[in-house]
Design a protein around this motif. Structure first.
Motif, mmCIF file in Angstrom:
data_model
loop_
_atom_site.group_PDB
_atom_site.id
_atom_site.type_symbol
_atom_site.label_atom_id
_atom_site.label_comp_id
_atom_site.label_asym_id
_atom_site.label_seq_id
_atom_site.Cartn_x
_atom_site.Cartn_y
_atom_site.Cartn_z
ATOM 1 N N LYS A 202 3.772 3.197 -2.119
ATOM 2 C CA LYS A 202 4.661 2.108 -1.726
ATOM 3 C C LYS A 202 4.203 0.831 -2.425
ATOM 4 O O LYS A 202 3.266 0.165 -1.961
ATOM 5 N N PRO A 203 4.838 0.474 -3.556
ATOM 6 C CA PRO A 203 4.400 -0.698 -4.322
ATOM 7 C C PRO A 203 4.434 -1.978 -3.503
ATOM 8 O O PRO A 203 5.284 -2.154 -2.617
ATOM 9 N N ALA A 204 3.516 -2.880 -3.816
ATOM 10 C CA ALA A 204 3.373 -4.118 -3.055
ATOM 11 C C ALA A 204 4.621 -4.982 -3.119
ATOM 12 O O ALA A 204 4.921 -5.719 -2.185
ATOM 13 N N GLY A 205 5.367 -4.911 -4.209
ATOM 14 C CA GLY A 205 6.559 -5.733 -4.348
ATOM 15 C C GLY A 205 7.808 -5.113 -3.764
ATOM 16 O O GLY A 205 8.905 -5.660 -3.925
ATOM 17 N N GLY A 206 7.671 -3.957 -3.122
ATOM 18 C CA GLY A 206 8.821 -3.288 -2.545
ATOM 19 C C GLY A 206 9.446 -2.257 -3.466
ATOM 20 O O GLY A 206 10.095 -1.316 -3.024
#
Length: 217
Positions: A202-206
């Motif tokens: 789940k990437p930090a930027g969404g």
């Protein structure tokens, strides 16, 4: 087989090394069955020497550190960045390569060495971030690809470099290094039920940040 995937060079002999591309498209285009992000990158400076962190698809960028794909060097080695490479005999190595002519595939770190000869050498216990990590076991047979999510309190706050080193040691690594992390951290793997590559973290930027270099299987 381990190989480096690099996006197209948008300006030939111009200042850019590559352009940004969505990770799933880059990995699918090269028929990878698994992939992680690799090298860091920076924007091309303006006439005033300014840079920015506005990352978008097709943006021309400079690759940080060594990037070699199929024996062709796109970005040269840097004295401030360590590398992971496969030489022409198929042997995996980590460190500072002495001769680029013997390298078939290569990527470079962003945050430095974590483990060397089985010992933790990272000492940062401060900032928690998403991390992309690669490691080798002592025999050099097994390559470990790891992504730790972060900056998401209900999912994961991330790890500091010392924790990253301890993690890599715990899973059997003898050598390990930290690649570009933060919003760039992404891991993809082939999912037959999904009909293609699936994002595992789940990437930090969404959503995955567009990037120029990936290490693929």
């Amino acid at each position: 087989e381990v190989f480096t995937m690099i996006t197209d060079d948008p300006d030939g002999k111009g200042p850019a090394d590559a352009k940004l591309e969505e990770p799933d498209k880059l990995a699918s285009r090269h028929q990878a069955i698994a992939a992680i992000n690799a090298n860091g990158f920076k924007s091309i400076g303006s006439n005033k020497g300014e840079t920015d962190n506005n990352w978008f698809v097709d943006k021309p960028i400079k690759i940080t550190g060594l990037a070699v794909s199929n024996g062709i060097t796109r970005s040269k080695s840097s004295v401030t960045h360590f590398s992971f490479w496969i030489n022409n005999e198929g042997k995996p190595c980590m460190g500072m390569p002495e001769n680029a002519d013997t390298i078939r595939e290569a990527v470079s770190d962003w945050s430095g060495f974590l483990l060397h000869r089985g010992k933790v050498i990272a000492n940062s216990r401060e900032k928690l971030h998403p991390r992309t990590l690669i490691g080798l076991d002592q025999s050099g047979r097994w390559l470990f690809l790891v992504v730790v999510d972060g900056r998401q309190p209900e999912i994961s706050e991330g790890v500091n470099l010392y924790e990253a080193a301890e993690l890599m040691k715990s899973i059997g690594c003898h050598e390990a290094m930290a690649m570009d992390g933060g919003g760039s951290s992404s891991m993809l793997a082939l999912d037959s039920s999904a009909g293609g590559l699936r994002l595992l973290n789940k990437p930090a930027g969404g959503k995955p940040r567009p990037i120029p270099v990936m290490l693929g299987i």
